[in-house]
Scaffold this motif. Structure first.
Motif, PDB file in Angstrom:
ATOM      1  N   ASN A 207       0.825  -1.209   0.000  1.00  8.09           N
ATOM      2  CA  ASN A 207       0.000   0.000   0.000  1.00  8.09           C
ATOM      3  C   ASN A 207       0.863   1.264   0.000  1.00  8.09           C
ATOM      4  OD1 ASN A 207      -2.307  -1.569   0.042  1.00  8.09           O
ATOM      5  ND2 ASN A 207      -2.608  -1.365   2.248  1.00  8.09           N
TER       6      ASN A 207
ATOM      7  N   GLU B 260       2.527   1.769  -3.435  1.00 12.72           N
ATOM      8  CA  GLU B 260       1.520   2.250  -4.382  1.00 12.72           C
ATOM      9  C   GLU B 260       1.269   3.746  -4.175  1.00 12.72           C
ATOM     10  OE1 GLU B 260      -1.064   2.114  -7.517  1.00 12.72           O
ATOM     11  OE2 GLU B 260       0.201   0.467  -6.828  1.00 12.72           O
ATOM     12  N   ALA B 261       1.214   4.176  -2.926  1.00  6.14           N
ATOM     13  CA  ALA B 261       0.951   5.593  -2.623  1.00  6.14           C
ATOM     14  C   ALA B 261       2.108   6.492  -3.033  1.00  6.14           C
ATOM     15  CB  ALA B 261       0.657   5.762  -1.136  1.00  6.14           C
TER      16      ALA B 261
ATOM     17  N   ARG C 188       2.827   7.674  -6.720  1.00  5.04           N
ATOM     18  CA  ARG C 188       2.021   8.770  -7.272  1.00  5.04           C
ATOM     19  C   ARG C 188       2.572  10.146  -6.921  1.00  5.04           C
ATOM     20  NH1 ARG C 188      -2.778   5.477  -5.186  1.00  5.04           N
ATOM     21  NH2 ARG C 188      -3.395   4.301  -7.031  1.00  5.04           N
TER      22      ARG C 188
ATOM     23  N   PHE D  77       1.629  10.855   0.734  1.00  3.57           N
ATOM     24  CA  PHE D  77       0.641  10.471  -0.265  1.00  3.57           C
ATOM     25  C   PHE D  77      -0.024  11.716  -0.812  1.00  3.57           C
ATOM     26  CE2 PHE D  77      -2.152  10.982   3.250  1.00  3.57           C
ATOM     27  CZ  PHE D  77      -3.441  11.105   2.770  1.00  3.57           C
TER      28      PHE D  77
ATOM     29  N   LEU E  88      -7.260  11.551   2.518  1.00  3.28           N
ATOM     30  CA  LEU E  88      -7.591  10.205   2.940  1.00  3.28           C
ATOM     31  C   LEU E  88      -9.102  10.096   3.136  1.00  3.28           C
ATOM     32  CD1 LEU E  88      -6.496   7.434   3.786  1.00  3.28           C
ATOM     33  CD2 LEU E  88      -6.331   8.317   6.117  1.00  3.28           C
TER      34      LEU E  88
ATOM     35  N   THR F 176      -9.775   2.087  -0.746  1.00  9.41           N
ATOM     36  CA  THR F 176      -8.722   1.740  -1.690  1.00  9.41           C
ATOM     37  C   THR F 176      -8.748   2.674  -2.892  1.00  9.41           C
ATOM     38  OG1 THR F 176      -7.721  -0.037  -2.976  1.00  9.41           O
ATOM     39  CG2 THR F 176     -10.112   0.014  -2.934  1.00  9.41           C
ATOM     40  N   THR F 177      -7.560   2.979  -3.408  1.00  8.43           N
ATOM     41  CA  THR F 177      -7.435   3.796  -4.613  1.00  8.43           C
ATOM     42  C   THR F 177      -7.038   2.938  -5.802  1.00  8.43           C
ATOM     43  OG1 THR F 177      -5.130   4.262  -4.073  1.00  8.43           O
ATOM     44  CG2 THR F 177      -6.777   5.868  -3.330  1.00  8.43           C
ATOM     45  N   LYS F 178      -6.941   1.633  -5.589  1.00  8.51           N
ATOM     46  CA  LYS F 178      -6.533   0.707  -6.647  1.00  8.51           C
ATOM     47  C   LYS F 178      -7.768   0.278  -7.432  1.00  8.51           C
ATOM     48  CE  LYS F 178      -2.814  -1.069  -3.762  1.00  8.51           C
ATOM     49  NZ  LYS F 178      -2.306  -2.240  -3.052  1.00  8.51           N
TER      50      LYS F 178
ATOM     51  N   GLN G 279      -4.515  10.290   8.542  1.00  8.70           N
ATOM     52  CA  GLN G 279      -3.759  11.269   7.770  1.00  8.70           C
ATOM     53  C   GLN G 279      -3.195  12.293   8.736  1.00  8.70           C
ATOM     54  OE1 GLN G 279      -5.975  13.129   4.624  1.00  8.70           O
ATOM     55  NE2 GLN G 279      -4.342  14.528   4.098  1.00  8.70           N
TER      56      GLN G 279
ATOM     57  N   PHE H   7       0.518   9.603   5.359  1.00  6.39           N
ATOM     58  CA  PHE H   7      -0.379   8.516   5.734  1.00  6.39           C
ATOM     59  C   PHE H   7       0.336   7.772   6.852  1.00  6.39           C
ATOM     60  CE2 PHE H   7      -1.677   4.089   5.544  1.00  6.39           C
ATOM     61  CZ  PHE H   7      -3.054   4.198   5.537  1.00  6.39           C
TER      62      PHE H   7
END
Length: 154
Positions: free
Chosen positions: A59, A62-63, A66, A94, A98, A107-109, A138, A143
């Motif tokens: 996670n 992934e954050a 970006r 991030f 949040l 989830t942002t996926k 947050q 995060f």
């Protein structure tokens, strides 16, 4: 360079995860730091270490992917033992705000539709197994994932 990315925390499963994640992130300028004593996690099963830290690292990676500012592509992991309490704090920058749903980050996926929040649920189940909990929040641009576990051997 590969040798420089090898972690020696005192917990073999954690070492493998941190080293693997560090190598994956290397090409994207992602830095992973760890402070603590991995041996403090010796009461946990290998699978629980892989699942708890693996989900958290996936996670976080992934954050930070970006984040346009490469100097903010940092994942900081701290473990600390106080008596029977093990405190695990994972922080990363991030982008965005949040969004929480039922106490869990949304989830942002997009490829995980239908698996909404499975990673955080898995982490919470592991924490509960060790009479603890997992929270996410947050803090400005950060995060912060916090897990509290109790070592049953103490």
């Amino acid at each position: 360079a590969v040798y420089d990315r090898c972690f020696r925390t005192g917990n073999e499963a954690l070492d493998v995860l941190l080293t693997q994640s560090s190598l994956i992130g290397q090409e994207e300028g992602i830095t992973i730091s760890y402070t603590g004593n991995g041996a403090d996690l010796s009461f946990m099963s290998t699978m629980d270490v892989y699942s708890l830290f693996g989900n958290a690292l996936d996670n976080a990676i992934e954050a930070v992917r970006r984040i346009p500012q490469k100097e903010q592509r940092i994942i900081d992991i701290v473990t600390e033992k106080k008596g029977s309490l093990i405190l695990i704090v994972i922080k990363n920058y991030f982008v965005g705000q949040l969004v929480m749903e039922n106490g869990s980050p949304v989830t942002t996926k997009t490829e995980e539709e239908g698996f909404h929040g499975f990673g955080i649920k898995s982490m919470r189940m592991i924490a509960e197994k060790y009479n603890g909990n997992v929270t996410a929040r947050q803090d400005g641009e950060l995060f912060v994932l916090t897990a509290n576990l109790f070592d049953p051997q103490v």
